[in-house]
Design an enzyme around this catalytic site. Structure first.
Site, PDB file in Angstrom:
ATOM      1  N   GLY A  20     -35.359 -28.244  27.629  1.00 38.90           N
ATOM      2  CA  GLY A  20     -34.380 -29.274  27.773  1.00 38.90           C
ATOM      3  C   GLY A  20     -32.912 -28.359  28.128  1.00 38.90           C
ATOM      4  O   GLY A  20     -32.233 -28.748  29.111  1.00 38.90           O
ATOM      5  N   ARG A  24     -32.629 -21.696  28.262  1.00 39.77           N
ATOM      6  CA  ARG A  24     -33.816 -21.530  28.054  1.00 39.77           C
ATOM      7  C   ARG A  24     -34.719 -21.673  28.961  1.00 39.77           C
ATOM      8  O   ARG A  24     -35.854 -20.894  29.090  1.00 39.77           O
ATOM      9  CB  ARG A  24     -34.219 -21.919  27.291  1.00 39.77           C
ATOM     10  CG  ARG A  24     -35.050 -21.466  25.955  1.00 39.77           C
ATOM     11  CD  ARG A  24     -35.367 -22.497  24.529  1.00 39.77           C
ATOM     12  NE  ARG A  24     -34.584 -23.001  23.548  1.00 39.77           N
ATOM     13  CZ  ARG A  24     -33.918 -23.558  22.747  1.00 39.77           C
ATOM     14  NH1 ARG A  24     -34.612 -25.150  23.160  1.00 39.77           N
ATOM     15  NH2 ARG A  24     -32.726 -23.873  22.351  1.00 39.77           N
ATOM     16  N   ARG A  43     -26.523 -28.604  39.626  1.00 44.48           N
ATOM     17  CA  ARG A  43     -25.931 -29.410  38.570  1.00 44.48           C
ATOM     18  C   ARG A  43     -25.991 -28.413  37.015  1.00 44.48           C
ATOM     19  O   ARG A  43     -26.331 -28.562  36.079  1.00 44.48           O
ATOM     20  CB  ARG A  43     -26.413 -30.640  38.042  1.00 44.48           C
ATOM     21  CG  ARG A  43     -25.899 -32.139  38.875  1.00 44.48           C
ATOM     22  CD  ARG A  43     -26.000 -33.020  37.918  1.00 44.48           C
ATOM     23  NE  ARG A  43     -25.533 -33.683  39.384  1.00 44.48           N
ATOM     24  CZ  ARG A  43     -25.576 -34.822  38.843  1.00 44.48           C
ATOM     25  NH1 ARG A  43     -24.554 -35.392  37.578  1.00 44.48           N
ATOM     26  NH2 ARG A  43     -24.591 -35.595  39.688  1.00 44.48           N
ATOM     27  N   ARG A  87     -43.373 -30.584  27.735  1.00 39.72           N
ATOM     28  CA  ARG A  87     -42.222 -30.511  27.014  1.00 39.72           C
ATOM     29  C   ARG A  87     -41.887 -29.000  25.986  1.00 39.72           C
ATOM     30  O   ARG A  87     -42.770 -29.397  24.983  1.00 39.72           O
ATOM     31  CB  ARG A  87     -41.956 -31.325  26.234  1.00 39.72           C
ATOM     32  CG  ARG A  87     -40.199 -31.271  25.979  1.00 39.72           C
ATOM     33  CD  ARG A  87     -39.573 -32.215  25.399  1.00 39.72           C
ATOM     34  NE  ARG A  87     -38.494 -32.438  23.896  1.00 39.72           N
ATOM     35  CZ  ARG A  87     -37.441 -31.909  24.448  1.00 39.72           C
ATOM     36  NH1 ARG A  87     -36.948 -31.611  24.895  1.00 39.72           N
ATOM     37  NH2 ARG A  87     -36.962 -32.129  22.612  1.00 39.72           N
ATOM     38  N   SER A  90     -36.706 -28.626  21.072  1.00 43.50           N
ATOM     39  CA  SER A  90     -36.469 -28.057  19.294  1.00 43.50           C
ATOM     40  C   SER A  90     -36.670 -29.940  18.808  1.00 43.50           C
ATOM     41  O   SER A  90     -36.499 -30.671  19.385  1.00 43.50           O
ATOM     42  CB  SER A  90     -34.473 -27.540  19.381  1.00 43.50           C
ATOM     43  OG  SER A  90     -34.071 -28.496  19.964  1.00 43.50           O
ATOM     44  N   ASP A 204     -34.003 -27.836  12.848  1.00 41.60           N
ATOM     45  CA  ASP A 204     -33.452 -28.252  11.788  1.00 41.60           C
ATOM     46  C   ASP A 204     -33.903 -28.758  10.964  1.00 41.60           C
ATOM     47  O   ASP A 204     -34.958 -29.373  11.298  1.00 41.60           O
ATOM     48  CB  ASP A 204     -32.039 -28.905  12.428  1.00 41.60           C
ATOM     49  CG  ASP A 204     -31.943 -29.572  12.879  1.00 41.60           C
ATOM     50  OD1 ASP A 204     -32.045 -29.758  14.548  1.00 41.60           O
ATOM     51  OD2 ASP A 204     -32.022 -31.305  12.879  1.00 41.60           O
ATOM     52  N   ARG A 217     -33.819 -17.709  16.580  1.00 40.64           N
ATOM     53  CA  ARG A 217     -33.931 -19.212  17.434  1.00 40.64           C
ATOM     54  C   ARG A 217     -35.744 -18.927  18.575  1.00 40.64           C
ATOM     55  O   ARG A 217     -36.720 -18.998  19.396  1.00 40.64           O
ATOM     56  CB  ARG A 217     -33.148 -19.623  18.472  1.00 40.64           C
ATOM     57  CG  ARG A 217     -32.265 -20.691  17.905  1.00 40.64           C
ATOM     58  CD  ARG A 217     -31.413 -21.468  17.896  1.00 40.64           C
ATOM     59  NE  ARG A 217     -30.916 -22.392  16.672  1.00 40.64           N
ATOM     60  CZ  ARG A 217     -30.445 -23.689  17.198  1.00 40.64           C
ATOM     61  NH1 ARG A 217     -30.743 -24.239  18.072  1.00 40.64           N
ATOM     62  NH2 ARG A 217     -30.375 -24.463  15.934  1.00 40.64           N
TER      63      ARG A 217
END
Ligand code: HPA
Length: 234
Positions: A20, A24, A43, A87, A90, A204, A217
């Site tokens: 996402g 990353r 962008r 994909r 998280s 989470d 992470r």
């Protein structure tokens, strides 16, 4: 070039990993790929193409939520010829047995609605992973150290969710985790006849309120990237 992707024809590999977060994408390319070259900055949605064990791979940010992912995945498949899309993201854990840092391989994804809902109308289409990719990801996860789970997830439209009752029904029906992209990825893969999978790290937890500290992470996300790469080229 397309409206949202500044890459030239041939700049994008047939295998695309989709985090996402564009930063990353940069981290994963620097950590896992050889000779990574930036192929998109439009962008700020960074994308890199390089090689992993001699195989060409692009790692392209998808943005947050299904409308954003839908734009990039449509263009990656239709205009750049992407054939395998995984994909790497998280999710929030939704079962006691699912712990923060665990990996989830999403067999299916339930959703209230996606950008594709308008074409299905009254039909509850069941978005599902490519079986071969899922099987290869299970084999790769079994060789690694991260605990992992295989099953259904929930692709929500809201991070700050006011529908506690809906989350309760998800938990009750065994949904492993919640994120915001996978259902539309699986629907687009079905529409265009390409392979898709979501490999997720639990960052989470909805039941315990626990959250992964930011310094942890990277290591946890690394397990997920390795599983995705192994599965793509199995
Ligand atoms: N909700 C939705 N998306 C998410 C979450 C969550 O709790 N955690 C990571 N992505």
């Amino acid at each position: 070039m397309t409206v949202h992707i500044g890459a030239k024809p041939g700049d994008i590999a047939e295998t695309v990993l989709l985090p996402g977060d564009p930063l990353r994408a940069e981290w994963a390319a620097q950590t896992f790929l050889q000779d990574a070259v930036c192929v998109n900055r439009v962008r700020g949605m960074l994308a890199y193409t390089g090689t992993w064990k001699g195989n060409r791979v692009t790692i392209h940010g998808s943005g947050m939520g299904m409308p954003s992912l839908s734009i990039y995945v449509n263009e990656l498949i239709r205009d750049f010829g992407a054939k395998t899309l995984i994909r790497i993201g998280s999710c929030g854990g939704m079962q006691e047995k699912v712990k923060v840092r665990d990996v989830i391989l999403a067999m299916t994804s339930s959703t209230v609605g996606t950008p594709s809902s308008s074409i299905f109308r009254e039909l509850n289409f069941a978005p599902n992973a490519d079986f071969g990719l899922l099987r290869a990801a299970v084999a790769a996860a079994e060789k690694g150290n991260a605990p992992f789970h295989v099953g259904g997830i929930y692709s929500s439209d809201t991070f700050y969710d006011e529908r506690k009752d809906l989350n309760e029904q998800m938990v009750r029906h065994g949904i492993l985790g919640v994120e915001m992209e996978t259902a539309e990825l699986y629907i687009l893969a079905a529409r265009y006849g390409v392979r898709a999978l979501a490999v997720l790290t639990v960052s989470d937890h909805l039941l315990t309120g626990e959250a992964l500290p930011s310094e942890d992470r990277e290591r946890s996300f690394g397990d997920m990237v390795e599983i995705a790469l192994e599965a793509a080229f199995a």
